[in-house]
Design a protein around this motif. Structure first.
Motif, PDB file in Angstrom:
ATOM      1  N   GLU A  17     -23.604  17.525  95.633  1.00 21.31           N
ATOM      2  CA  GLU A  17     -23.317  18.751  96.371  1.00 21.31           C
ATOM      3  C   GLU A  17     -24.615  19.473  96.664  1.00 21.31           C
ATOM      4  OE1 GLU A  17     -19.862  22.114  96.357  1.00 21.31           O
ATOM      5  OE2 GLU A  17     -20.429  21.210  94.455  1.00 21.31           O
ATOM      6  N   GLU A  18     -24.856  19.704  97.920  1.00 19.36           N
ATOM      7  CA  GLU A  18     -26.047  20.407  98.385  1.00 19.36           C
ATOM      8  C   GLU A  18     -25.592  21.730  99.012  1.00 19.36           C
ATOM      9  OE1 GLU A  18     -29.278  19.052  98.310  1.00 19.36           O
ATOM     10  OE2 GLU A  18     -28.460  17.399  97.129  1.00 19.36           O
ATOM     11  N   PRO A  19     -26.513  22.640  99.266  1.00 17.26           N
ATOM     12  CA  PRO A  19     -26.123  23.909  99.896  1.00 17.26           C
ATOM     13  C   PRO A  19     -25.404  23.722 101.246  1.00 17.26           C
ATOM     14  CG  PRO A  19     -28.343  24.076  99.023  1.00 17.26           C
ATOM     15  CD  PRO A  19     -27.927  22.640  98.880  1.00 17.26           C
ATOM     16  N   ASP A  20     -25.732  22.663 101.965  1.00 18.91           N
ATOM     17  CA  ASP A  20     -25.118  22.425 103.277  1.00 18.91           C
ATOM     18  C   ASP A  20     -23.876  21.539 103.217  1.00 18.91           C
ATOM     19  OD1 ASP A  20     -27.040  23.971 104.539  1.00 18.91           O
ATOM     20  OD2 ASP A  20     -28.347  22.262 104.914  1.00 18.91           O
ATOM     21  N   GLY A  21     -23.462  21.134 102.025  1.00 16.89           N
ATOM     22  CA  GLY A  21     -22.270  20.300 101.897  1.00 16.89           C
ATOM     23  C   GLY A  21     -22.522  19.100 100.998  1.00 16.89           C
ATOM     24  N   TYR A  22     -21.642  18.117 101.113  1.00 13.83           N
ATOM     25  CA  TYR A  22     -21.735  16.925 100.280  1.00 13.83           C
ATOM     26  C   TYR A  22     -22.641  15.878 100.920  1.00 13.83           C
ATOM     27  CZ  TYR A  22     -17.688  18.789  97.828  1.00 13.83           C
ATOM     28  OH  TYR A  22     -16.840  19.589  97.107  1.00 13.83           O
TER      29      TYR A  22
END
Length: 81
Positions: A17-22
């Motif tokens: 999981e990243e700040p911009d999504g998976y």
């Protein structure tokens, strides 16, 4: 579900999981492609189109990512979370 359990579930599905999504890992891509082949064998037209693309096509990775996100979400829901 504890944060540790959630992280393990994400890893099991080949996701981070990243700040911009998976983001999909290679392991997740491979799992997604196995599912896509099973869907193709069942006559799923979208899977047929995606698997017909070149292996380096970013759309194949996106299709696998969506499959894995769906699998992760289903897993979480089955746990009643």
């Amino acid at each position: 579900m504890s944060p540790e359990d959630r992280q393990k579930a994400l890893e099991r599905h080949g996701l981070t999981e990243e700040p911009d999504g998976y983001v999909l890992s290679l392991r997740g891509f491979q799992a997604g492609m196995r599912t896509a082949r099973a869907l193709r064998d069942q006559g799923d037209e979208e899977a047929v189109r995606m698997l017909a693309l070149d292996a380096s096509d970013p759309l194949r990775w996106e299709f696998a990512r969506i499959i894995q996100i769906s699998a992760f979400t289903s897993y979480i829901h089955r746990l009643g979370i």
